[in-house]
Design a protein around this motif. Structure first.
Motif, PDB file in Angstrom:
ATOM      1  N   ALA A 131      18.005 -80.476  52.403  1.00  0.00           N
ATOM      2  CA  ALA A 131      18.287 -80.080  51.055  1.00  0.00           C
ATOM      3  C   ALA A 131      17.196 -80.246  50.059  1.00  0.00           C
ATOM      4  CB  ALA A 131      19.605 -80.917  50.623  1.00  0.00           C
ATOM      5  N   ARG A 137      14.818 -77.673  50.137  1.00  0.00           N
ATOM      6  CA  ARG A 137      14.953 -76.174  49.643  1.00  0.00           C
ATOM      7  C   ARG A 137      15.096 -76.584  48.112  1.00  0.00           C
ATOM      8  NH1 ARG A 137      20.663 -74.065  51.083  1.00  0.00           N
ATOM      9  NH2 ARG A 137      19.443 -73.419  52.817  1.00  0.00           N
ATOM     10  N   GLY A 138      15.294 -77.572  47.575  1.00  0.00           N
ATOM     11  CA  GLY A 138      15.061 -77.991  45.896  1.00  0.00           C
ATOM     12  C   GLY A 138      13.436 -78.020  45.542  1.00  0.00           C
ATOM     13  N   LEU A 180      23.536 -81.869  42.592  1.00  0.00           N
ATOM     14  CA  LEU A 180      23.097 -81.441  44.038  1.00  0.00           C
ATOM     15  C   LEU A 180      24.558 -81.256  44.887  1.00  0.00           C
ATOM     16  CD1 LEU A 180      20.365 -82.431  43.161  1.00  0.00           C
ATOM     17  CD2 LEU A 180      20.296 -83.886  45.115  1.00  0.00           C
ATOM     18  N   ASP A 228      27.915 -79.227  46.843  1.00  0.00           N
ATOM     19  CA  ASP A 228      28.164 -78.238  47.729  1.00  0.00           C
ATOM     20  C   ASP A 228      29.118 -77.214  47.042  1.00  0.00           C
ATOM     21  OD1 ASP A 228      28.026 -76.758  50.361  1.00  0.00           O
ATOM     22  OD2 ASP A 228      30.150 -77.224  50.148  1.00  0.00           O
ATOM     23  N   GLY A 229      28.808 -75.955  47.202  1.00  0.00           N
ATOM     24  CA  GLY A 229      29.438 -74.932  46.539  1.00  0.00           C
ATOM     25  C   GLY A 229      31.150 -74.964  46.813  1.00  0.00           C
ATOM     26  N   ASP A 242      21.533 -78.079  39.633  1.00  0.00           N
ATOM     27  CA  ASP A 242      20.941 -77.565  40.923  1.00  0.00           C
ATOM     28  C   ASP A 242      19.806 -76.462  40.710  1.00  0.00           C
ATOM     29  OD1 ASP A 242      20.707 -76.008  43.410  1.00  0.00           O
ATOM     30  OD2 ASP A 242      22.968 -75.833  43.464  1.00  0.00           O
ATOM     31  N   LEU A 243      18.835 -76.796  41.506  1.00  0.00           N
ATOM     32  CA  LEU A 243      17.474 -75.876  41.363  1.00  0.00           C
ATOM     33  C   LEU A 243      17.589 -74.587  41.522  1.00  0.00           C
ATOM     34  CD1 LEU A 243      14.856 -78.848  42.132  1.00  0.00           C
ATOM     35  CD2 LEU A 243      14.519 -77.217  40.131  1.00  0.00           C
ATOM     36  N   ASN A 244      18.532 -74.431  42.480  1.00  0.00           N
ATOM     37  CA  ASN A 244      18.864 -73.205  43.119  1.00  0.00           C
ATOM     38  C   ASN A 244      19.725 -72.144  42.311  1.00  0.00           C
ATOM     39  OD1 ASN A 244      19.495 -70.427  44.474  1.00  0.00           O
ATOM     40  ND2 ASN A 244      20.107 -71.479  46.336  1.00  0.00           N
ATOM     41  N   SER A 270      22.750 -70.504  44.127  1.00  0.00           N
ATOM     42  CA  SER A 270      23.610 -71.248  44.918  1.00  0.00           C
ATOM     43  C   SER A 270      25.213 -70.812  44.547  1.00  0.00           C
ATOM     44  CB  SER A 270      23.508 -72.581  45.015  1.00  0.00           C
ATOM     45  OG  SER A 270      23.763 -73.342  43.804  1.00  0.00           O
ATOM     46  N   ARG A 271      26.108 -71.230  45.461  1.00  0.00           N
ATOM     47  CA  ARG A 271      27.298 -71.004  44.933  1.00  0.00           C
ATOM     48  C   ARG A 271      27.947 -72.035  44.035  1.00  0.00           C
ATOM     49  NH1 ARG A 271      30.450 -71.921  50.152  1.00  0.00           N
ATOM     50  NH2 ARG A 271      28.725 -73.502  50.160  1.00  0.00           N
ATOM     51  N   THR A 272      27.447 -73.281  44.035  1.00  0.00           N
ATOM     52  CA  THR A 272      27.466 -74.312  43.101  1.00  0.00           C
ATOM     53  C   THR A 272      27.153 -73.755  41.742  1.00  0.00           C
ATOM     54  OG1 THR A 272      27.115 -75.927  44.686  1.00  0.00           O
ATOM     55  CG2 THR A 272      26.865 -76.644  42.422  1.00  0.00           C
ATOM     56  N   ASP A 309      17.255 -77.332  37.227  1.00  0.00           N
ATOM     57  CA  ASP A 309      16.245 -78.018  36.811  1.00  0.00           C
ATOM     58  C   ASP A 309      16.358 -79.293  38.013  1.00  0.00           C
ATOM     59  OD1 ASP A 309      14.135 -78.999  35.660  1.00  0.00           O
ATOM     60  OD2 ASP A 309      15.066 -79.887  33.767  1.00  0.00           O
ATOM     61  N   ASN A 310      15.099 -79.843  38.115  1.00  0.00           N
ATOM     62  CA  ASN A 310      14.957 -80.862  39.036  1.00  0.00           C
ATOM     63  C   ASN A 310      15.864 -82.371  38.460  1.00  0.00           C
ATOM     64  OD1 ASN A 310      14.278 -83.135  40.846  1.00  0.00           O
ATOM     65  ND2 ASN A 310      12.645 -82.227  41.150  1.00  0.00           N
ATOM     66  N   ILE A 311      16.546 -82.886  39.260  1.00  0.00           N
ATOM     67  CA  ILE A 311      17.413 -84.011  38.813  1.00  0.00           C
ATOM     68  C   ILE A 311      16.475 -85.232  38.016  1.00  0.00           C
ATOM     69  CG2 ILE A 311      17.364 -85.160  40.869  1.00  0.00           C
ATOM     70  CD1 ILE A 311      20.295 -86.216  40.075  1.00  0.00           C
TER      71      ILE A 311
HETATM   72  P1  ATP Z   1      25.925 -74.099  47.735  1.00  0.00           P
HETATM   73  O1  ATP Z   1      26.739 -74.692  48.871  1.00  0.00           O
HETATM   74  O2  ATP Z   1      26.043 -74.361  46.482  1.00  0.00           O
HETATM   75  O3  ATP Z   1      25.617 -72.509  47.876  1.00  0.00           O
HETATM   76  P2  ATP Z   1      23.565 -74.655  49.434  1.00  0.00           P
HETATM   77  O4  ATP Z   1      24.413 -74.763  50.539  1.00  0.00           O
HETATM   78  O5  ATP Z   1      22.504 -73.832  49.331  1.00  0.00           O
HETATM   79  O6  ATP Z   1      24.499 -74.530  47.841  1.00  0.00           O
HETATM   80  P3  ATP Z   1      23.296 -77.593  49.558  1.00  0.00           P
HETATM   81  O7  ATP Z   1      22.778 -78.114  50.839  1.00  0.00           O
HETATM   82  O8  ATP Z   1      25.018 -77.484  49.674  1.00  0.00           O
HETATM   83  O9  ATP Z   1      22.928 -76.005  49.249  1.00  0.00           O
HETATM   84  O10 ATP Z   1      23.107 -78.135  48.243  1.00  0.00           O
HETATM   85  C1  ATP Z   1      21.843 -78.759  47.985  1.00  0.00           C
HETATM   86  C2  ATP Z   1      21.422 -78.126  46.663  1.00  0.00           C
HETATM   87  O11 ATP Z   1      20.534 -79.035  45.737  1.00  0.00           O
HETATM   88  C3  ATP Z   1      20.447 -76.841  46.885  1.00  0.00           C
HETATM   89  O12 ATP Z   1      20.729 -75.800  46.022  1.00  0.00           O
HETATM   90  C4  ATP Z   1      19.024 -77.343  46.294  1.00  0.00           C
HETATM   91  O13 ATP Z   1      18.288 -76.517  45.512  1.00  0.00           O
HETATM   92  C5  ATP Z   1      19.420 -78.380  45.487  1.00  0.00           C
HETATM   93  N1  ATP Z   1      18.613 -79.515  45.190  1.00  0.00           N
HETATM   94  C6  ATP Z   1      17.598 -80.230  46.045  1.00  0.00           C
HETATM   95  N2  ATP Z   1      17.057 -80.949  45.314  1.00  0.00           N
HETATM   96  C7  ATP Z   1      17.155 -81.022  44.328  1.00  0.00           C
HETATM   97  C8  ATP Z   1      16.891 -81.809  42.894  1.00  0.00           C
HETATM   98  N3  ATP Z   1      15.929 -82.643  43.324  1.00  0.00           N
HETATM   99  N4  ATP Z   1      17.140 -81.442  41.904  1.00  0.00           N
HETATM  100  C9  ATP Z   1      18.188 -80.496  41.760  1.00  0.00           C
HETATM  101  N5  ATP Z   1      18.553 -79.609  42.557  1.00  0.00           N
HETATM  102  C10 ATP Z   1      18.016 -80.178  44.020  1.00  0.00           C
END
Ligand code: ATP
Ligand code: MG
Length: 258
Positions: free
Chosen positions: A39, A42-43, A165, A167-168, A185-187, A190-192, A202-204
């Motif tokens: 995870a 991905r961030g 960080l 989960d959706g 959440d940097l993405n 994402s569903r979140t 942004d990065n946490i």
């Molecule tokens: P979702 O379940 O919301 O669709 P996902 O399954 O793609 O997302 P998860 O593994 O459930 O992702 O959650 C991890 C999320 O945290 C990723 O979207 C990632 O970009 C994000 N992430 C990881 N490190 C950091 C960080 N340092 N700061 C902010 N966000 C981060």
């Protein structure tokens, strides 16, 4: 014994490498799950794309989030392994500033990991950690991962939940329970990110310190001013501005490359 890598200060990717080492070390201590390593990667990828800086829509969302947390009657900060590894001290400061408890909430919940996170946060100055062991006795309906177990004194009865960080599925479940959800959440896809009321893309490691600064700035503001900051914030619009920012940045970079 693990080998400690020394990262030279002038290394162009020093900051990112230090974060990576923190995550790896915390995985060894049982704070971060193996999936947390992935995870984080991905961030990192999304952070590279936004330029490893706080972009304007993220700053705007952080200000709205600070206002919403100040307005909350029962704010709670949900903590997972990655968040505890990267910003333990800042999470404790935020919790104290807002009088918002820290609650351990894990996708891969094991007794060892929740205890390790609690210990880590206590070592960084926390006084009370919710959601550990039998304390996580309430259940978020319609959620089947271990993330459904929450503390009745914390997330279960909260009005505003900060979920770094996340989960959706759980963001969606918290929304269905009527919570106001703030995600970091940097993405932006994402569903979140798409489900939360306020998403800070942004990065946490930058978002929590920025939030602390906004809280300091807004602490003396009137209720009306805080309410107006929150009500003027439109998450869908802000996320689309984030995606436009990324598109424009990539377009510019693609031209520089030619
Ligand atoms: P979702 O379940 O919301 O669709 P996902 O399954 O793609 O997302 P998860 O593994 O459930 O992702 O959650 C991890 C999320 O945290 C990723 O979207 C990632 O970009 C994000 N992430 C990881 N490190 C950091 C960080 N340092 N700061 C902010 N966000 C981060
Ligand atoms: Mg997920």
């Amino acid at each position: 014994m693990g080998v400690k890598l020394r990262i030279p200060e002038n290394h162009p990717r020093a900051k990112s490498l230090k974060e990576r080492m923190l995550i790896i070390e915390c995985e060894k201590k049982g704070i971060v799950a193996k999936a947390g390593l992935i995870a984080h990667g991905r961030g990192e990828a999304f952070d590279y794309i936004i330029g490893e800086n706080t972009i304007p829509p993220a700053l705007f969302a952080t200000k709205a989030a600070a206002a919403a947390m100040l307005l909350a009657k029962r704010p709670v900060i949900s903590v997972n392994g990655n968040a505890a590894a990267l910003v333990p001290k800042e999470l404790v400061m935020l919790s104290k500033e807002l009088n918002a408890p820290l609650e351990v909430n894990l996708f891969f919940r094991t007794k060892r990991r929740e205890e390790a996170i609690k210990k880590h946060l206590l070592a960084h100055g926390a006084e009370l950690i919710l959601g550990v062991g039998r304390d996580a006795s309430a259940i978020i309906p319609e959620l089947f991962s271990e993330r459904r177990r929450v503390d009745p004194r914390g997330i279960y009865s909260a009005d505003v939940v900060l979920v770094p960080l996340e989960d959706g599925d759980r963001t969606y479940a918290l929304k269905k329970m009527g919570k106001f959800v703030i995600a970091i959440d940097l993405n932006p896809l994402s569903r979140t990110a798409q489900t939360a009321d306020i998403t800070i893309v942004d990065n946490i490691v930058r978002a929590i310190p920025n939030m602390l600064r906004f809280i300091e700035e807004l602490k003396g503001a009137s209720l009306e001013d805080l309410e107006s900051i929150v009500s003027r914030f439109d998450n869908k619009k802000n996320l689309s501005e984030t995606i436009i920012y990324i598109r424009d940045r990539l377009t510019k970079l693609s031209r520089e490359g030619n």
